[in-house]
Design an enzyme around this catalytic site. Sequence first.
Site, PDB file in Angstrom:
ATOM      1  N   ARG A 133       1.646   9.315  -7.951  1.00 26.13           N
ATOM      2  CA  ARG A 133       0.823   9.691  -6.781  1.00 26.13           C
ATOM      3  C   ARG A 133       0.989  11.170  -6.436  1.00 26.13           C
ATOM      4  NH1 ARG A 133       2.545   4.367  -3.253  1.00 26.13           N
ATOM      5  NH2 ARG A 133       0.894   2.929  -3.936  1.00 26.13           N
ATOM      6  N   ASN A 190      -4.799   5.872  -3.392  1.00 29.14           N
ATOM      7  CA  ASN A 190      -3.516   6.270  -4.006  1.00 29.14           C
ATOM      8  C   ASN A 190      -3.286   5.684  -5.402  1.00 29.14           C
ATOM      9  OD1 ASN A 190      -2.858   3.702  -3.220  1.00 29.14           O
ATOM     10  ND2 ASN A 190      -1.253   4.288  -1.787  1.00 29.14           N
ATOM     11  N   ARG A 200       8.803   1.967  -8.416  1.00 31.11           N
ATOM     12  CA  ARG A 200       8.422   2.545  -7.117  1.00 31.11           C
ATOM     13  C   ARG A 200       8.717   4.046  -7.098  1.00 31.11           C
ATOM     14  NH1 ARG A 200       5.602  -0.308  -3.050  1.00 31.11           N
ATOM     15  NH2 ARG A 200       6.858   0.762  -1.486  1.00 31.11           N
ATOM     16  N   THR A 239       3.761   6.179  -0.549  1.00 29.44           N
ATOM     17  CA  THR A 239       2.436   5.609  -0.269  1.00 29.44           C
ATOM     18  C   THR A 239       1.404   6.707   0.003  1.00 29.44           C
ATOM     19  OG1 THR A 239       3.549   3.673   0.653  1.00 29.44           O
ATOM     20  CG2 THR A 239       1.216   3.946   1.192  1.00 29.44           C
ATOM     21  N   HIS A 262      -0.578   0.521  -7.651  1.00 28.56           N
ATOM     22  CA  HIS A 262       0.265  -0.396  -6.868  1.00 28.56           C
ATOM     23  C   HIS A 262       1.530  -0.723  -7.648  1.00 28.56           C
ATOM     24  CE1 HIS A 262       1.624  -3.925  -4.624  1.00 28.56           C
ATOM     25  NE2 HIS A 262       1.830  -4.476  -5.816  1.00 28.56           N
ATOM     26  N   GLU A 297       3.880 -11.603  -7.362  1.00 25.03           N
ATOM     27  CA  GLU A 297       2.635 -10.923  -7.710  1.00 25.03           C
ATOM     28  C   GLU A 297       2.273 -11.116  -9.186  1.00 25.03           C
ATOM     29  OE1 GLU A 297       3.250  -6.916  -6.249  1.00 25.03           O
ATOM     30  OE2 GLU A 297       3.299  -7.605  -4.173  1.00 25.03           O
ATOM     31  N   LYS A 355      -5.453   0.913  -9.510  1.00 22.63           N
ATOM     32  CA  LYS A 355      -6.490   0.545  -8.541  1.00 22.63           C
ATOM     33  C   LYS A 355      -7.859   1.084  -9.002  1.00 22.63           C
ATOM     34  CE  LYS A 355      -3.137   0.389  -4.712  1.00 22.63           C
ATOM     35  NZ  LYS A 355      -2.745   0.984  -3.400  1.00 22.63           N
ATOM     36  N   TYR A 362      -2.379  -8.849  -0.511  1.00 22.09           N
ATOM     37  CA  TYR A 362      -2.003  -7.961   0.601  1.00 22.09           C
ATOM     38  C   TYR A 362      -1.840  -8.710   1.923  1.00 22.09           C
ATOM     39  CZ  TYR A 362      -2.695  -3.618  -2.095  1.00 22.09           C
ATOM     40  OH  TYR A 362      -2.577  -2.587  -2.998  1.00 22.09           O
TER      41      TYR A 362
HETATM   42  P1  IDP Z   1       2.562   0.774  -1.061  1.00 19.57           P
HETATM   43  O1  IDP Z   1       1.313   0.599  -1.900  1.00 19.57           O
HETATM   44  O2  IDP Z   1       3.157   2.135  -1.271  1.00 19.57           O
HETATM   45  O3  IDP Z   1       3.548  -0.352  -1.242  1.00 19.57           O
HETATM   46  P2  IDP Z   1       1.893  -0.443   1.502  1.00 19.57           P
HETATM   47  O4  IDP Z   1       2.429   0.011   2.820  1.00 19.57           O
HETATM   48  O5  IDP Z   1       2.396  -1.731   0.937  1.00 19.57           O
HETATM   49  O6  IDP Z   1       2.109   0.772   0.476  1.00 19.57           O
HETATM   50  O7  IDP Z   1       0.311  -0.491   1.639  1.00 19.57           O
HETATM   51  C1  IDP Z   1      -0.460  -1.073   0.618  1.00 19.57           C
HETATM   52  C2  IDP Z   1      -1.661  -0.213   0.357  1.00 19.57           C
HETATM   53  O8  IDP Z   1      -2.499  -0.206   1.523  1.00 19.57           O
HETATM   54  C3  IDP Z   1      -1.365   1.274   0.125  1.00 19.57           C
HETATM   55  O9  IDP Z   1      -0.985   1.555  -1.209  1.00 19.57           O
HETATM   56  C4  IDP Z   1      -2.687   1.906   0.475  1.00 19.57           C
HETATM   57  O10 IDP Z   1      -3.643   1.722  -0.590  1.00 19.57           O
HETATM   58  C5  IDP Z   1      -3.130   1.050   1.657  1.00 19.57           C
HETATM   59  N1  IDP Z   1      -2.726   1.648   2.929  1.00 19.57           N
HETATM   60  C6  IDP Z   1      -1.497   1.623   3.497  1.00 19.57           C
HETATM   61  N2  IDP Z   1      -1.474   2.277   4.661  1.00 19.57           N
HETATM   62  C7  IDP Z   1      -2.732   2.738   4.855  1.00 19.57           C
HETATM   63  C8  IDP Z   1      -3.360   3.513   5.872  1.00 19.57           C
HETATM   64  O11 IDP Z   1      -2.751   3.925   6.865  1.00 19.57           O
HETATM   65  N3  IDP Z   1      -4.689   3.797   5.699  1.00 19.57           N
HETATM   66  C9  IDP Z   1      -5.396   3.364   4.607  1.00 19.57           C
HETATM   67  N4  IDP Z   1      -4.840   2.638   3.636  1.00 19.57           N
HETATM   68  C10 IDP Z   1      -3.537   2.330   3.745  1.00 19.57           C
HETATM   69 MG    MG Z   2       3.425  -2.379  -0.723  1.00 14.33          MG
END
Ligand code: IDP
Ligand code: MG
Length: 160
Positions: A113, A123, A96, A102, A126, A137, A20, A60
């Site tokens: 992470r 974070n 993963r 996350t 992805h 994707e 990212k 997303y």
């Molecule tokens: P992942 O990246 O671990 O799969 P997802 O739940 O798919 O997590 O969320 C996608 C991305 O959205 C996260 O990696 C993060 O960058 C962002 N994100 C998820 N939840 C939050 C939040 O509560 N606040 C801010 N950003 C979030």
């Molecule tokens: Mg995700």
Amino acid sequence: IFLPHLVASLEVEETYIMVKPDGVQRGLVGEIISRFEKKGFKLTGLKLFECPKELAQEHYKDLQSKPFFPKLIEYITSGPVVCMAWEGVGVVASARKLIGSTNPLQAEPGTIRGDLAVQTGRNIVHGSDSPENGKREVALWFKEGELCQWTPSLEPWLVE
Ligand code: IDP
Ligand code: MG
């Protein structure tokens, strides 16, 4: 509960991994690519790319009703990202695990992470969450002709 996509798979899969904008700005591109290279997966696509807003929204789309969605789109389009396609047996769930939770504060030390980030909204990386989304994707972020099918010479030392 049984989460099929988190159980080690025996299938050859593809996954979409992306550094990212914060990972690029922080100079962590090499470190992040290294984690997947050293593990033994096969890189099939790689590019530095400025993500258009529409592509970020499509990527997303499952999160579009979340309160953080606008900030997420702003974050992902705030600078260049590094797009990668990786292939291997069980690569989706394994990637993963290498990436970690996350929320980086909950991610285990040893994960990307867990070692390199502190906030969910920053974070740094992805990874696709299922083999279906891996395919979706990779096709979304790469054009035909940008992906390479090749046989690494090390393959016999990685898979019997
Ligand atoms: P992942 O990246 O671990 O799969 P997802 O739940 O798919 O997590 O969320 C996608 C991305 O959205 C996260 O990696 C993060 O960058 C962002 N994100 C998820 N939840 C939050 C939040 O509560 N606040 C801010 N950003 C979030
Ligand atoms: Mg995700």
